[in-house]
Motif scaffolding. Structure first.
Motif, short mmCIF file in Angstrom:
data_model
loop_
_atom_site.label_atom_id
_atom_site.label_comp_id
_atom_site.label_asym_id
_atom_site.label_seq_id
_atom_site.Cartn_x
_atom_site.Cartn_y
_atom_site.Cartn_z
N LYS A 1 -7.92 -4.50 -11.05
CA LYS A 1 -7.89 -3.04 -11.17
C LYS A 1 -7.14 -2.42 -10.00
CE LYS A 1 -10.94 0.99 -11.62
NZ LYS A 1 -12.37 1.46 -11.68
N GLU A 2 -7.41 -2.91 -8.79
CA GLU A 2 -6.72 -2.40 -7.61
C GLU A 2 -5.24 -2.75 -7.64
OE1 GLU A 2 -10.43 -2.43 -4.40
OE2 GLU A 2 -9.01 -4.11 -4.43
N ALA A 3 -4.91 -3.94 -8.13
CA ALA A 3 -3.51 -4.36 -8.19
C ALA A 3 -2.72 -3.52 -9.19
CB ALA A 3 -3.42 -5.84 -8.55
N HIS A 4 -3.31 -3.24 -10.35
CA HIS A 4 -2.63 -2.39 -11.34
C HIS A 4 -2.40 -0.99 -10.78
CE1 HIS A 4 -2.25 -4.80 -15.01
NE2 HIS A 4 -3.38 -5.40 -14.65
N ALA A 5 -3.39 -0.46 -10.07
CA ALA A 5 -3.22 0.86 -9.46
C ALA A 5 -2.13 0.84 -8.40
CB ALA A 5 -4.56 1.32 -8.85
N ARG B 1 5.57 2.15 -8.37
CA ARG B 1 6.54 2.62 -9.37
C ARG B 1 6.79 4.11 -9.24
NH1 ARG B 1 4.43 -0.66 -14.80
NH2 ARG B 1 5.51 -2.64 -14.33
N ASP B 2 5.73 4.83 -8.87
CA ASP B 2 5.85 6.29 -8.70
C ASP B 2 6.42 6.67 -7.33
OD1 ASP B 2 4.73 6.55 -11.19
OD2 ASP B 2 2.71 6.97 -10.44
#
Length: 464
Positions: free
Chosen positions: A59-63, A69-70
């Motif tokens: 979950k932390e890695a996806h965030a 990316r942003d």
């Protein structure tokens, strides 16, 4: 994923600083990095971790990936994996401190302060690392979760060093770039030294301590283990909630080093002494000022211990009083239980005398050393074979005392310390050199250690 980032210090350890650069340039993805991290852990020594946080970490890695990316990473190290010695509170998890007896405790309501600070910088918590039960040994053996094997050398398994045993092995094996440990008598510097990596122990006030399970509230200190010192420095700043800023190395010709001639070389291995002296010659050739002499405080500490005991004993007994006097005590490693209960033989006056004389010795030592950097081997021996220590209680106690001897001096005097790898013995086991300064001089020590690390790496390159 592309090839593993390799540090000069060991064959496998991974530099957090280099990893951050690859994350920043986009050649490394936080999610792929975490997935590979867990794959590597599952194929490695099962005794290194006590628990993995795969759901949380993914979950932390996806965030982290989305933030990058942003173009809005929380810090330059957003997405870097980090692992914690099993005495840091992790929200929703019982903090077990390498013990089965604590598994019935209430889960932590929130992350420890340092864990929270790491999360706020975008670091990804991978899991909790194995340790000596209650952090009460410098050898790293654990009969409950198994003992992580030192990755160096060949032949019979060697000890990892303790009490932050999983920290030292996880970094040395390249499983994580950062591991955060505690150090009450050497528990960061010993596993760093025995596993050929870098370990930084802060002064007693260098890190926030909320949400950590104590052993000795007076002597407990904290810090990171990593492949290189810059990674340790960056981690230390993140753990304190500060922005990452790597200091400039101190000019080596402006540094003054002091080598004690008493205590720290007694019963030392030939290879430890030879590698230490080779490191000293390299520093001298680079322009460092080095003096040798007796450190009177070391002799005073030894005399105090022989007459009145050790400060860690009664504090550990107080922390674990209810457990060691309960029916559950039989579930504790007998060697750890005996050491804790032994402190019951000390008197109240013993403790008061130790506390009073410690304060005087710290002040005296501060005045004597001033800005000098104390230099001696991190441990007098390299990692011994594991099996004999598992089978022989007397050998265990004797070896544990020797292993802790050099580093524990710094805890008693509230020094900050950095352990740097400085060679191998005849069995390809790492040796280590310890740099220490008086309490509160952490920034000065780290800047000086950067210069020393660079000189030692150049000397190593020339020798190979």
């Amino acid at each position: 994923m592309s090839e593993r980032i390799v540090s000069k210090i060991t064959k496998e350890s991974v530099s957090a600083l280099d990893m951050a650069a690859r994350l920043d340039e986009g050649s490394l993805c936080p999610v792929a990095l975490v997935e590979e991290t867990f794959a590597n852990i599952r194929s490695s020594d099962p005794a290194i971790f006590t628990e993995l946080f795969e759901a949380r970490a993914l979950k932390e890695a996806h965030a982290s990936r989305q933030r990058r990316r942003d173009g809005k990473p929380l810090s330059p190290w957003d997405g870097i994996p980090i692992a914690w010695k099993d005495l840091f509170d992790i929200k929703g998890r019982v903090t077990t401190a390498g013990s089965v007896i604590l598994k019935s405790n209430v889960p932590a309501l929130c992350d420890a302060n340092m864990v929270a600070n790491a999360s706020q910088a975008g670091l990804v918590s991978i899991g909790c690392l194995n340790m000596t039960e209650f952090a009460y040994s410098g050898l790293g053996l654990n009969p409950h979760f198994g003992t992580p094997k030192n990755p160096h050398g060949s032949g019979p398994a060697r000890i990892p060093g303790g009490s932050s045993s999983g920290c030292g092995v996880a970094v040395a094996r390249g499983l994580v770039p950062l591991a955060i440990g505690s150090d009450t008598g050497g528990s960061i510097r010993i596993p760093a030294g025995l596993n050929g990596i870098v370990g930084y122990k802060g002064s007693s006030v260098a890190f926030p301590t909320g949400g950590t399970l104590p052993l000795s509230p007076t002597l407990d200190t904290f810090g990171p283990l990593a492949a290189d010192l810059k990674s340790c420095i960056g981690a230390a700043q993140i753990l304190n909630g500060r922005a990452i800023a790597i200091p400039k190395p101190s000019p080596i010709d402006q540094l003054k080093f002091f080598i004690p001639s008493n205590v720290v070389f007694e019963n030392a291995q030939d290879a430890v002494i030879q590698n230490f002296e080779a490191s000293v010659r390299a520093l001298e050739q680079a322009g460092a000022t080095i003096t040798r002499g007796v450190c009177d405080e070391f002799d005073d500490i030894g005399a105090l211990a022989r007459k009145h005991g050790y400060l860690v004993g009664p504090e550990a007994l107080d922390v674990h009083w209810d457990l060691v006097h309960s029916a559950q005590a039989k579930q504790i490693d007998p060697r750890i239980l005996d050491r804790i209960l032994d402190a019951g033989e000390m008197s109240a006056r013993d403790l008061l005398v130790i506390q009073r004389k410690r304060a005087r010795l710290i002040e005296k030592n501060r005045q004597v050393l001033d800005k000098q950097i104390v230099l001696f081997p991190t441990t007098p021996i390299t990692a011994p074979k594991l099996k004999p220590l598992e089978e022989d209680d007397d050998l265990y106690l004797q070896t544990n005392k020797l292993m802790l001897r050099n580093t524990a001096l710094g805890n008693f005097l509230d020094w900050c310390g950095v352990a740097l790898p400085n060679g191998l013995d005849e069995n390809q086991m790492p040796t280590s050199i310890l740099l220490s300064m008086t309490s509160g001089r952490d920034s000065d020590l780290l800047a000086a250690a950067l210069s020393v690390e660079s000189i030692l790496l150049k000397a190593d390159d020339r020798s190979t």
